[in-house]
Design a protein around this motif. Structure first.
Motif, mmCIF file in Angstrom:
data_model
loop_
_atom_site.group_PDB
_atom_site.id
_atom_site.type_symbol
_atom_site.label_atom_id
_atom_site.label_comp_id
_atom_site.label_asym_id
_atom_site.label_seq_id
_atom_site.Cartn_x
_atom_site.Cartn_y
_atom_site.Cartn_z
ATOM 1 N N UNK A 1 38.861 47.102 35.030
ATOM 2 C CA UNK A 1 37.887 47.617 35.837
ATOM 3 C C UNK A 1 38.159 46.955 37.397
ATOM 4 N N UNK A 2 37.377 47.245 38.419
ATOM 5 C CA UNK A 2 37.631 47.107 39.635
ATOM 6 C C UNK A 2 36.214 46.202 40.161
ATOM 7 N N UNK B 1 23.989 46.529 43.343
ATOM 8 C CA UNK B 1 24.813 45.267 43.795
ATOM 9 C C UNK B 1 24.362 44.144 43.101
ATOM 10 N N UNK B 2 25.331 42.955 43.049
ATOM 11 C CA UNK B 2 25.143 41.840 42.495
ATOM 12 C C UNK B 2 25.097 40.738 43.725
ATOM 13 N N UNK C 1 31.664 46.978 39.316
ATOM 14 C CA UNK C 1 30.540 45.614 39.726
ATOM 15 C C UNK C 1 30.932 45.728 41.322
ATOM 16 N N UNK C 2 29.898 45.456 42.185
ATOM 17 C CA UNK C 2 29.857 45.148 43.676
ATOM 18 C C UNK C 2 28.997 44.175 43.884
ATOM 19 N N UNK C 3 29.727 43.028 44.337
ATOM 20 C CA UNK C 3 29.289 41.853 44.736
ATOM 21 C C UNK C 3 28.844 41.360 46.295
ATOM 22 N N UNK C 4 27.600 41.521 46.729
ATOM 23 C CA UNK C 4 27.437 41.145 48.152
ATOM 24 C C UNK C 4 27.594 39.697 48.349
ATOM 25 N N UNK C 5 28.566 39.321 49.327
ATOM 26 C CA UNK C 5 29.078 37.855 49.383
ATOM 27 C C UNK C 5 29.047 37.738 50.990
ATOM 28 N N UNK C 6 28.157 38.171 51.794
ATOM 29 C CA UNK C 6 28.470 37.966 53.384
ATOM 30 C C UNK C 6 28.054 36.572 53.712
#
Length: 210
Positions: A43-44, A172-173, A136-141
């Motif tokens: 996966x990406x 998102x995570x 999977x999308x991870x918010x990390x800003x």
């Protein structure tokens, strides 16, 4: 007194390929960083961070190496990931987050976020595209080191709101069990490898950043 040399970060041995989509005008910018891992096709994962620091297709940086290690070695939820994509709220290279306001004033909002006419595909288009491709999308800003007034006046709140609207439907995570100040997904510059993934309440944040 001899000047101390900054460390040079190499990509780990289990990274098989790195591609950087860069722009050089009107200043160095990176739209997308794609990192392939030595795993069977899997996966990406998409990380949306604040802005590029130093990593290119040839040389990594501390933050990107932390993301790679977290994905490949530490986070069980990412154990099948074979590709990491890194996008950002802003596309300009800047090691100090406090410098983003100055760059916005100098070059204009659309340019620093990567949505200007020099981009064949804009940053917002890439965020939409890669969100759809990623399991999977991870918010990390994170949060820039500036006052709330400066963050609002420089367009940071506006930019967070724009990106939240782009990613909200992809559930998102964020990393760890809580947000900084209840508003800011933690940035991996100070990553703790024990962090778990938690769902991001995008509706709550959209209300907060109006």
């Amino acid at each position: 007194m001899r000047r101390r040399m900054a460390p040079v970060y190499r990509y780990p041995s289990y990274v098989t390929a790195v591609r950087a989509d860069d722009l050089s005008s009107p200043m160095p910018r990176r739209l997308r960083l794609t990192i392939d891992l030595n795993r069977p096709s899997g996966s990406q994962v998409l990380f949306v961070m604040m802005n590029p620091s130093k990593a290119t297709s040839q040389i990594s940086d501390k933050t990107v190496n932390g993301v790679i290690k977290y994905t490949y070695e530490k986070c069980l939820d990412l154990s099948t990931v074979s590709r990491i994509v890194v996008l950002n709220l802003y596309t300009v290279y800047e090691t100090a987050s406090s410098g983003l306001a100055n760059l916005t004033e100098q070059y204009g909002y659309d340019c620093v976020v990567g949505n200007d006419s020099q981009c064949e595909i804009t940053n917002d288009e890439l965020i939409t595209l890669e969100s759809g491709r990623s399991e999977i999308l991870i918010a990390a800003w994170g949060r820039p080191s500036a006052s709330t007034t400066i963050l609002r006046e420089s367009g940071y709140f506006r930019r967070v709101r724009e990106v939240l609207e782009l990613i909200a439907d992809h559930r998102p995570y964020h990393m760890d069990t809580y947000l900084r100040e209840g508003l800011y997904p933690k940035h991996p510059r100070g990553i703790d490898y024990s962090w778990v993934l938690s769902r991001l309440d995008t509706a709550k944040l959209l209300r907060a950043f109006r």
